[in-house]
Write an enzyme that holds these catalytic residues in place. Sequence first.
Site, PDB file in Angstrom:
ATOM      1  N   ILE A 204       0.832  -1.215   0.000  1.00 44.63           N
ATOM      2  CA  ILE A 204       0.000   0.000   0.000  1.00 44.63           C
ATOM      3  C   ILE A 204       0.867   1.265   0.000  1.00 44.63           C
ATOM      4  CG2 ILE A 204      -2.115  -0.878   1.037  1.00 44.63           C
ATOM      5  CD1 ILE A 204      -0.933  -0.224   3.763  1.00 44.63           C
ATOM      6  N   GLY A 205       2.156   1.052   0.046  1.00 41.53           N
ATOM      7  CA  GLY A 205       3.020   2.235   0.009  1.00 41.53           C
ATOM      8  C   GLY A 205       4.463   1.782  -0.125  1.00 41.53           C
ATOM      9  N   SER A 206       5.251   2.594  -0.771  1.00 45.93           N
ATOM     10  CA  SER A 206       6.686   2.276  -0.824  1.00 45.93           C
ATOM     11  C   SER A 206       7.449   3.581  -1.023  1.00 45.93           C
ATOM     12  CB  SER A 206       6.978   1.309  -1.967  1.00 45.93           C
ATOM     13  OG  SER A 206       6.623   1.912  -3.183  1.00 45.93           O
TER      14      SER A 206
ATOM     15  N   GLY B 142      11.821   5.145  -0.476  1.00 42.48           N
ATOM     16  CA  GLY B 142      13.114   5.029   0.196  1.00 42.48           C
ATOM     17  C   GLY B 142      13.503   3.567   0.326  1.00 42.48           C
ATOM     18  N   PHE B 143      13.850   3.190   1.546  1.00 46.20           N
ATOM     19  CA  PHE B 143      14.369   1.826   1.728  1.00 46.20           C
ATOM     20  C   PHE B 143      13.308   0.906   2.326  1.00 46.20           C
ATOM     21  CE2 PHE B 143      15.836   4.809   5.071  1.00 46.20           C
ATOM     22  CZ  PHE B 143      15.014   4.394   6.116  1.00 46.20           C
TER      23      PHE B 143
ATOM     24  N   LYS C 185       8.998  -0.720   2.137  1.00 46.47           N
ATOM     25  CA  LYS C 185       7.662  -0.756   1.528  1.00 46.47           C
ATOM     26  C   LYS C 185       6.692  -1.112   2.649  1.00 46.47           C
ATOM     27  CE  LYS C 185       8.221  -5.481  -0.205  1.00 46.47           C
ATOM     28  NZ  LYS C 185       8.279  -6.301  -1.444  1.00 46.47           N
ATOM     29  N   VAL C 186       5.434  -0.742   2.436  1.00 41.84           N
ATOM     30  CA  VAL C 186       4.408  -0.967   3.459  1.00 41.84           C
ATOM     31  C   VAL C 186       3.311  -1.851   2.866  1.00 41.84           C
ATOM     32  CG1 VAL C 186       2.742   0.122   5.020  1.00 41.84           C
ATOM     33  CG2 VAL C 186       4.892   1.285   4.509  1.00 41.84           C
TER      34      VAL C 186
ATOM     35  N   LYS D 100       5.461  -2.349   7.772  1.00 42.59           N
ATOM     36  CA  LYS D 100       6.571  -1.675   7.082  1.00 42.59           C
ATOM     37  C   LYS D 100       7.729  -2.668   7.004  1.00 42.59           C
ATOM     38  CE  LYS D 100       9.487   2.474   7.405  1.00 42.59           C
ATOM     39  NZ  LYS D 100       9.732   3.720   8.176  1.00 42.59           N
TER      40      LYS D 100
ATOM     41  N   ASP E   5      11.234  16.274  10.737  1.00 42.81           N
ATOM     42  CA  ASP E   5      10.915  16.056   9.314  1.00 42.81           C
ATOM     43  C   ASP E   5       9.410  16.177   9.096  1.00 42.81           C
ATOM     44  OD1 ASP E   5      11.448  13.471   6.778  1.00 42.81           O
ATOM     45  OD2 ASP E   5      11.372  15.660   6.639  1.00 42.81           O
TER      46      ASP E   5
HETATM   47  C1  LIG Z   1       5.199   5.155  13.308  1.00 39.79           C
HETATM   48  O1  LIG Z   1       4.373   4.980  12.205  1.00 39.79           O
HETATM   49  C2  LIG Z   1       4.947   4.857  11.017  1.00 39.79           C
HETATM   50  C3  LIG Z   1       6.315   5.000  10.889  1.00 39.79           C
HETATM   51  C4  LIG Z   1       6.836   4.889   9.614  1.00 39.79           C
HETATM   52  O2  LIG Z   1       8.139   5.054   9.466  1.00 39.79           O
HETATM   53  C5  LIG Z   1       6.050   4.641   8.521  1.00 39.79           C
HETATM   54  C6  LIG Z   1       4.704   4.471   8.691  1.00 39.79           C
HETATM   55  N1  LIG Z   1       4.020   4.222   7.570  1.00 39.79           N
HETATM   56  C7  LIG Z   1       2.719   3.836   7.344  1.00 39.79           C
HETATM   57  C8  LIG Z   1       2.281   3.971   6.057  1.00 39.79           C
HETATM   58  C9  LIG Z   1       1.008   3.588   5.717  1.00 39.79           C
HETATM   59  C10 LIG Z   1       0.144   3.091   6.686  1.00 39.79           C
HETATM   60  C11 LIG Z   1      -1.217   2.679   6.315  1.00 39.79           C
HETATM   61  O3  LIG Z   1      -1.945   2.157   7.120  1.00 39.79           O
HETATM   62  N2  LIG Z   1      -1.572   2.951   5.027  1.00 39.79           N
HETATM   63  C12 LIG Z   1      -2.767   2.519   4.417  1.00 39.79           C
HETATM   64  C13 LIG Z   1      -3.556   1.521   4.951  1.00 39.79           C
HETATM   65  C14 LIG Z   1      -4.689   1.121   4.238  1.00 39.79           C
HETATM   66  C15 LIG Z   1      -5.025   1.711   3.036  1.00 39.79           C
HETATM   67  C16 LIG Z   1      -4.202   2.743   2.546  1.00 39.79           C
HETATM   68  C17 LIG Z   1      -3.082   3.137   3.229  1.00 39.79           C
HETATM   69  C18 LIG Z   1      -4.539   3.460   1.305  1.00 39.79           C
HETATM   70  N3  LIG Z   1      -5.490   2.732   0.447  1.00 39.79           N
HETATM   71  C19 LIG Z   1      -6.651   2.267   1.269  1.00 39.79           C
HETATM   72  C20 LIG Z   1      -6.216   1.243   2.253  1.00 39.79           C
HETATM   73  C21 LIG Z   1       0.564   2.988   7.989  1.00 39.79           C
HETATM   74  C22 LIG Z   1       1.867   3.341   8.318  1.00 39.79           C
HETATM   75  C23 LIG Z   1       4.107   4.596   9.958  1.00 39.79           C
END
Ligand SMILES: COc1cc(O)cc(Nc2ccc(C(=O)Nc3ccc4c(c3)C[NH2+]CC4)cc2)c1
Length: 343
Positions: free
Chosen positions: A24-26, A28-29, A31-32, A47, A139
């Site tokens: 659902i995300g990527s 830098g180093f 991906k999520v 992550k 940041d």
């Molecule tokens: C401390 O929290 C952090 C620290 C970090 O370094 C990175 C993250 N990154 C995240 C990025 C995305 C999500 C997330 O839940 N995104 C998400 C979830 C579900 C959906 C989406 C995004 C978008 N399309 C619909 C469904 C959670 C943390 C957090």
Amino acid sequence: MPVERTTEFRAEELYKYYKVYETIGSGGFAKVKLGRHILTGEKVAIKIINKEDLGDDLSRVKLEIEAMKNLSHQHICRLYQVIETSTQIFMVLEHCPGGDLFDYIIAKARLSEEETRVFFRQIVSAMAYVHSQGYAHRDLKPENILIDEDHNLKLIDFGLCAKPKGGLGYELMTCCGTPAYVAPELIQDRAYIGSEADVWSMGVLLFALLCGHLPFDDDNCVVLYRKITRGKYDNPHWLSPGSVLLLNQMMQVDPKRRVTVRQLLDHPWVMKDHNSPVEWYSRQPLGHIDEDCITEMAVNMKRSRESTTALVREWRYDHTTATYLLLLSKKQRGKPVRLCPQP
Ligand SMILES: COc1cc(O)cc(Nc2ccc(C(=O)Nc3ccc4c(c3)C[NH2+]CC4)cc2)c1
């Protein structure tokens, strides 16, 4: 042996406790990926960091993980579990399905003063808490603010945060952050106070929310830095006098003339239509033990409540920590405090 099996073998700890779905995300180093915690049924974000890609950024990841373990707040994305294998680090994080604030601003061009105020109060709440714990984020930008399923904001990415040994009033030297949001004193490579630099970035963020573009922008880095150190920017005609004044108080080139986060808590612009100062205390303070969650875990683990409480209190950020925090999250959202017993 095919790579998948090798990868799976090393990450068996992850797949034992979580279903793992699409990316659902990527960036830098890392991906999520979307995930689901099997025992509670709760959605999570996972992550995934490949150590080989990190190089000396590994210290940044370790710093972020340590910071996340000490930060528990309603407007900070929660860390539930950390799994480290020989080649990867998995951070199991709070699920924020609304995407990030950058995409939200783009989609709406710009936000009304009223909607901005609701969001800005949540950012002030998170930052007052982060500073009260002795950290500076360093940041702050819309890409590092997510929207959860209740349309509330969650701060993420503490990979550049600092916790100066001498306390937050202690001067920092390492220059970092994203150019357009970085305070003038960092650009001039002067000693700076993390909380003061965060207020500048909050000012740039507030401008972006209200205006839909940045106060200081240029493709040429040197020109951009010159604009930031001059601190001059144009206020679009739609800004109210109150917004113009607050932006000016936050984007003061001299950090000693800048408004503080404490002053933002009950600033007239922040109080308008809300008539109460920003609540910045954590609603889920670290160390708080919820009896209902302990009871459900004790039954599921066939342990006494005392030994279950002792285990949770170790805060190892292992599966026990994740199960407790996800049960607590279910309770706080009015869902039954129940674990799904495994066959
Ligand atoms: C401390 O929290 C952090 C620290 C970090 O370094 C990175 C993250 N990154 C995240 C990025 C995305 C999500 C997330 O839940 N995104 C998400 C979830 C579900 C959906 C989406 C995004 C978008 N399309 C619909 C469904 C959670 C943390 C957090």
